[in-house]
Structure formats: C-alpha cells, structure tokens
Design an enzyme around this catalytic site. Structure first.
Site, PDB file in Angstrom:
ATOM      1  N   LYS A  17      36.818  71.478  53.734  1.00  0.00           N
ATOM      2  CA  LYS A  17      37.705  72.136  54.711  1.00  0.00           C
ATOM      3  C   LYS A  17      39.154  72.151  54.213  1.00  0.00           C
ATOM      4  CE  LYS A  17      36.954  69.395  58.257  1.00  0.00           C
ATOM      5  NZ  LYS A  17      36.032  68.391  57.673  1.00  0.00           N
ATOM      6  N   ARG A  92      38.060  67.705  66.899  1.00  0.00           N
ATOM      7  CA  ARG A  92      36.931  66.921  66.428  1.00  0.00           C
ATOM      8  C   ARG A  92      36.075  66.402  67.582  1.00  0.00           C
ATOM      9  NH1 ARG A  92      39.268  65.116  61.204  1.00  0.00           N
ATOM     10  NH2 ARG A  92      37.662  64.113  59.963  1.00  0.00           N
ATOM     11  N   ARG A 131      34.591  61.930  46.100  1.00  0.00           N
ATOM     12  CA  ARG A 131      35.911  62.541  46.261  1.00  0.00           C
ATOM     13  C   ARG A 131      37.023  61.624  45.753  1.00  0.00           C
ATOM     14  NH1 ARG A 131      37.507  65.122  51.926  1.00  0.00           N
ATOM     15  NH2 ARG A 131      37.391  62.988  52.688  1.00  0.00           N
ATOM     16  N   ARG A 164      40.087  57.551  48.599  1.00  0.00           N
ATOM     17  CA  ARG A 164      40.595  57.206  49.923  1.00  0.00           C
ATOM     18  C   ARG A 164      39.841  55.997  50.447  1.00  0.00           C
ATOM     19  NH1 ARG A 164      40.541  62.769  53.330  1.00  0.00           N
ATOM     20  NH2 ARG A 164      39.686  61.329  54.861  1.00  0.00           N
ATOM     21  N   ARG A 175      31.581  57.570  59.175  1.00  0.00           N
ATOM     22  CA  ARG A 175      32.283  58.819  59.482  1.00  0.00           C
ATOM     23  C   ARG A 175      31.290  59.945  59.717  1.00  0.00           C
ATOM     24  NH1 ARG A 175      35.854  59.875  54.652  1.00  0.00           N
ATOM     25  NH2 ARG A 175      36.699  61.600  55.832  1.00  0.00           N
TER      26      ARG A 175
HETATM   27  P1  AMP Z   1      40.133  63.780  57.565  1.00  0.00           P
HETATM   28  O1  AMP Z   1      41.115  63.717  56.468  1.00  0.00           O
HETATM   29  O2  AMP Z   1      40.235  65.059  58.375  1.00  0.00           O
HETATM   30  O3  AMP Z   1      38.726  63.494  57.126  1.00  0.00           O
HETATM   31  O4  AMP Z   1      40.527  62.613  58.593  1.00  0.00           O
HETATM   32  C1  AMP Z   1      40.539  61.265  58.197  1.00  0.00           C
HETATM   33  C2  AMP Z   1      40.506  60.370  59.409  1.00  0.00           C
HETATM   34  O5  AMP Z   1      41.632  60.618  60.247  1.00  0.00           O
HETATM   35  C3  AMP Z   1      39.299  60.568  60.325  1.00  0.00           C
HETATM   36  O6  AMP Z   1      38.164  59.839  59.883  1.00  0.00           O
HETATM   37  C4  AMP Z   1      39.852  60.010  61.637  1.00  0.00           C
HETATM   38  O7  AMP Z   1      39.896  58.594  61.637  1.00  0.00           O
HETATM   39  C5  AMP Z   1      41.283  60.520  61.609  1.00  0.00           C
HETATM   40  N1  AMP Z   1      41.374  61.870  62.213  1.00  0.00           N
HETATM   41  C6  AMP Z   1      41.735  63.014  61.607  1.00  0.00           C
HETATM   42  N2  AMP Z   1      41.709  64.056  62.453  1.00  0.00           N
HETATM   43  C7  AMP Z   1      41.315  63.540  63.636  1.00  0.00           C
HETATM   44  C8  AMP Z   1      41.053  64.106  64.920  1.00  0.00           C
HETATM   45  N3  AMP Z   1      41.198  65.422  65.151  1.00  0.00           N
HETATM   46  N4  AMP Z   1      40.648  63.268  65.894  1.00  0.00           N
HETATM   47  C9  AMP Z   1      40.505  61.946  65.702  1.00  0.00           C
HETATM   48  N5  AMP Z   1      40.711  61.354  64.525  1.00  0.00           N
HETATM   49  C10 AMP Z   1      41.111  62.148  63.489  1.00  0.00           C
END
Ligand code: AMP
Length: 217
Positions: A17, A92, A131, A164, A175
């Site tokens: 994404k 989300r 990743r 990460r 996740r």
């Molecule tokens: P991402 O980089 O989008 O995979 O996000 C990494 C982490 O940030 C996720 O596993 C959540 O802990 C937090 N996070 C990011 N976006 C959201 C969201 N819209 N709602 C809740 N937690 C989020």
C-alpha cells in the site's frame, strides 16, 4: 466537489500500500497521508503521541481509534488536501471508516475510490518478514523480491536499511490476525457502497501501479 481524487488504500500490512501510495501521490499531485508513518515519526521524536502509540505498535496492536481519527481529521483540514488525498493505512476499523464518512459529510465531499490490494495470506506473511526500510528516507525494499543494489544500503539516499520492530516474526502474525479481525470487514463496507476496486497485488510493482492508474482515470 469532485471526489475522484480522494483515495483510500486498503489491504493487509505488507501488500505494498505504502509503495503504491507514494507513486500515486506523485502522479496525481495529491498528499499521501500515512497514519503508520505519522506514528513512527512521533515515536522517533518522542512526542506525547509517540509515547501513547509505541506500546500498541510494538505489540502489533492497533493504536486506539480516537487517536488515529484525530490525526487524520487534522491532516484533512490542511490546505494541501483541498483537491484530494490518498490515505494509506487508514481507515483500519469500522469505527474509523464511519468517522471518515462523518468528516467528509461535513464538507460535502465523498470518497472517489477504495483501492483494495489483494494477496494470498502466506505471501503476505512472507513479504512482511522480508521487508526492510531505509531509516533515513523510509523507502522500502524486500529481501525476497525488491533488493537494493548494495546489501543493507538504500539506493535512494545511502541510508541504512533496517527491519521495522513490528515486522519481526511474532509481531507479524499478530498484525495479520488483527487485520483479519478488524480491517477485513471494511472490504464489505466499501464494496456495498460501490467504491471498491480489487487489484491483484501479487504482481510486480509497476503492473499493480498501472492497474491502479487505469482504474482511477
Ligand atoms: P502501518 O505502517 O500502516 O503498517 O502501521 C504500523 C502500525 O501503526 C500498525 O500496526 C498500528 O499499530 C499503527 N497504525 C497505523 N495506522 C493505524 C490506524 N489507522 N489505526 C490504528 N493503528 C494504526
């Protein structure tokens, strides 16, 4: 107001994404709003938002809805968002999706397209654990299919490539479980509104990108 350039990237963590959102943001000249990036920055800067979010993120859990909804609401008010935006990693949960609908109703705007990047479960897990991202410019690579020219070094800026915290094996599974439980219902939510475009994300970055672009235009 035209809603075509109000875009949402939907899909499991690791399907690409973020990579696609950067390309689309550049092509259509619309800001990319990535809640994950905003939260990681907050952690780096040790801000109160970062302190609040860190334990959830490290555990592979979602940060509470009210926190992320507040972040997005602030961003969408920005002048740069007037002619469109692309959301990466938000909404989300159903509650986040409904909050976004309310925000848009207030400014009588709508969502143009929800781009759902679809991929087999096992492939997702593999991608996540492979990743790596640049600690300087955040560009992402993958040890399975998108290697940098020099191992461990970013092609773009020469920064160091790191994994990460939340891409480590145990957290990846959590996740993924959270995605299935909380985020997958959004596929139906947007499909029922006729907004969903399903795209096979298992193909190469450029193929996926071209498909997205022809769906948007
Ligand atoms: P991402 O980089 O989008 O995979 O996000 C990494 C982490 O940030 C996720 O596993 C959540 O802990 C937090 N996070 C990011 N976006 C959201 C969201 N819209 N709602 C809740 N937690 C989020």
């Amino acid at each position: 107001m035209k809603s075509d350039m109000r875009l949402i990237m939907l899909g499991a963590p690791g399907v690409g994404k973020g990579t696609q959102a950067i390309k689309i943001s550049g092509k259509f000249n619309i800001p990319k709003i990535s809640t994950g990036d905003i939260l990681r920055d907050a952690i780096k800067n040790n801000s109160s938002l970062g302190i609040k979010a860190k334990s959830f993120m490290d555990a592979g859990q979602l940060v509470p809805d009210d926190v992320v909804i507040g972040i997005v609401e602030e961003k969408l008010k920005g002048k740069d968002c007037i002619s469109g935006w692309i959301l990466d990693g938000f909404p989300r949960t159903l509650q986040q999706a409904q909050a976004l609908d309310s925000m848009l109703q207030r400014i009588t705007a709508g969502i143009g397209h929800v781009l759902f990047l679809d991929m087999e479960d096992e492939e997702i897990i593999k991608r996540l654990s492979g990743r790596r991202s640049c600690e300087n410019c955040q560009h992402t690579y993958n040890t399975y299919f998108s290697l940098p020219k020099n191992e461990g070094v970013c092609d773009n800026c020469g920064g160091r490539l790191v994994q990460r915290n939340d891409d480590k094996e145990g957290t990846v599974r959590e996740r993924f479980r959270v995605y299935k439980e909380k985020t997958e219902p959004l596929i139906n939510y947007y499909s029922q509104q006729g907004l969903l475009q399903k795209i096979d994300a298992s193909e190469g970055i450029e193929i996926v990108y071209n498909k997205i672009c022809s769906g948007i235009q």
